[in-house]
Write a protein that holds these residues in place. Structure first.
Motif, PDB file in Angstrom:
ATOM      1  N   ASP A 187      39.113  37.504  32.658  1.00  0.00           N
ATOM      2  CA  ASP A 187      39.606  37.186  34.003  1.00  0.00           C
ATOM      3  C   ASP A 187      40.161  38.434  34.676  1.00  0.00           C
ATOM      4  N   ALA A 188      40.911  39.239  33.933  1.00  0.00           N
ATOM      5  CA  ALA A 188      41.509  40.459  34.489  1.00  0.00           C
ATOM      6  C   ALA A 188      40.430  41.436  34.955  1.00  0.00           C
ATOM      7  N   ILE A 189      39.379  41.606  34.156  1.00  0.00           N
ATOM      8  CA  ILE A 189      38.296  42.528  34.520  1.00  0.00           C
ATOM      9  C   ILE A 189      37.544  42.018  35.742  1.00  0.00           C
ATOM     10  N   SER A 190      37.292  40.705  35.782  1.00  0.00           N
ATOM     11  CA  SER A 190      36.532  40.136  36.903  1.00  0.00           C
ATOM     12  C   SER A 190      37.291  40.239  38.229  1.00  0.00           C
ATOM     13  N   LYS A 191      38.617  40.349  38.160  1.00  0.00           N
ATOM     14  CA  LYS A 191      39.426  40.464  39.377  1.00  0.00           C
ATOM     15  C   LYS A 191      39.910  41.890  39.625  1.00  0.00           C
ATOM     16  N   GLY A 192      39.745  42.763  38.624  1.00  0.00           N
ATOM     17  CA  GLY A 192      40.229  44.133  38.780  1.00  0.00           C
ATOM     18  C   GLY A 192      41.733  44.234  38.769  1.00  0.00           C
ATOM     19  N   ARG A 193      42.378  43.227  38.151  1.00  0.00           N
ATOM     20  CA  ARG A 193      43.846  43.215  38.070  1.00  0.00           C
ATOM     21  C   ARG A 193      44.260  43.247  36.605  1.00  0.00           C
ATOM     22  N   PRO A 194      44.961  44.293  36.172  1.00  0.00           N
ATOM     23  CA  PRO A 194      45.335  44.382  34.751  1.00  0.00           C
ATOM     24  C   PRO A 194      46.307  43.292  34.333  1.00  0.00           C
TER      25      PRO A 194
END
Length: 357
Positions: free
Chosen positions: A95-102
């Protein structure tokens, strides 16, 4: 010896002659042509150390996908015992990678991009329950988070000897059509039902490594560990089928349970190729499993020493004694009890004898 037909190409001077620069350029081209042919030896590609370094300089430095625990271009294995949160953490990373949010407390350097989560564990309804609040409100995913589950109506096509090979080919087809470069497999046990043996583990990991190399993928592969002694530190040997799986992966993360609470877990770095070990037994990452706005996730609460989260040997023996007695009361044989708790049949026999005296 192979005979070669070589065509020479020269730059001409204004007077129609061959220039020195043209001659040198052509010799350089021919040298590169012959070098390329000489470096291939069937299954081997042989180059000098300097040539390997020169080629590598043009390739980008792998970026962090999940702190220093998983980098771009790696096959990373994430393993734990049952019900320790493997899938929860893996979905959170995707989920973090797909949104670009760590994930708070963890570094993410890679760009926002699509992720395929191949889920062979949860059903559609289980996924809904896990990521909802029970009142009709659900977590909102990025459109770049793609989840796949098995099609129950799919038949094995002609030419395949097993369903697992067909599944891998279907994953490859998706990768080719969508150009997705991040893949999460949950979990390895489905694709090879007996990963405890090298016979099963090696071919599977070779297939995954071939996919990685062919399409420049980054893979997070979830795996299981048999019942283990919770008074001992986590090691590579706790991974089911460890000898072969560890050999083929680039990095490895283990999730351990903690005596500080059933919702407290710790992450330990067990293999790294692109970085120094940062999260070893003296600096494990301590997390707590929480649910916020319908999203079940790991929340980083600090760092610490692994030994502070382990049972004592006395506590572990008491837990196993209780489990052995419970299983024996259900009519299980000593051999089956031993397999269930991950200990020897003689250990079970001694506990039962001691209890009866």
């Amino acid at each position: 010896m192979t005979n070669h037909l070589i065509e020479l190409h020269f730059d001409s001077s204004p007077l129609g002659g061959v220039t020195l620069d043209g001659l040198l350029a052509e010799f350089d081209r021919l040298d590169q042509l012959l070098s390329k042919e000489q470096e291939n030896f069937g299954a081997l590609i042989v180059r000098s150390g300097n040539e390997w370094l020169e080629r590598s300089k043009s390739k980008p430095v792998p970026k962090k996908l999940f702190d220093c625990l998983w980098f771009e271009g790696e096959i990373c294995i994430l393993f734990a015992s049952s019900n320790q949160g493997k899938s929860i953490l893996a979905v959170q990373i995707a989920d973090a990678i797909s949104k670009g949010r760590p994930i708070p407390g963890f570094r993410l350097e890679a760009d926002t991009q699509p992720v395929l989560y191949a889920d062979f564990e949860m059903s559609e309804k289980q996924f809904e329950i896990r990521y909802g609040d029970g009142e009709g409100n659900f977590y909102r995913w990025s459109n770049d988070f793609m989840r796949a589950e098995l099609n129950p109506e799919a038949d094995l096509p002609k030419g395949y000897t097993n369903f697992e090979d067909y599944v891998i080919d279907c994953i490859e087809q998706f990768i080719v059509q969508t150009r997705t470069r991040i893949l999460v497999i949950d979990n390895l046990t489905y694709l090879a039902t007996n990963t405890e043996t090298a016979k099963e583990a090696a071919p599977l990991m070779k297939k995954l490594k071939q996919l990685k190399t062919k399409y420049d993928l980054s893979l997070l592969v979830l795996a299981h560990t048999p019942k283990r002694d919770s008074s001992k530190p986590l090691t590579q040997n706790d991974l089911q089928g460890s000898s072969r799986l560890i050999q083929f992966c680039d990095s490895c993360i283990a999730i351990g349970s903690s005596v500080q609470g059933s919702d407290v877990k710790y992450l330990k770095q067990l293999k790294a190729r692109n970085t120094a070990y940062e999260y070893d037994e003296d600096n494990v990452v301590i997390c707590q499993i929480k649910k916020t706005d319908g999203f079940l996730h790991f929340e980083r609460i600090g760092n610490g020493k692994e030994r502070d989260h382990l049972r004592t040997a006395f506590e572990e023996k008491n837990v196993q004694r209780t489990e052995v007695m419970s299983l024996a009361a259900q009519g299980m044989t000593q051999r089956d009890i031993a397999l269930t708790i991950g200990r020897s049949a003689s250990f079970v026999n001694r506990l039962l004898k001691a209890q009866s005296t």
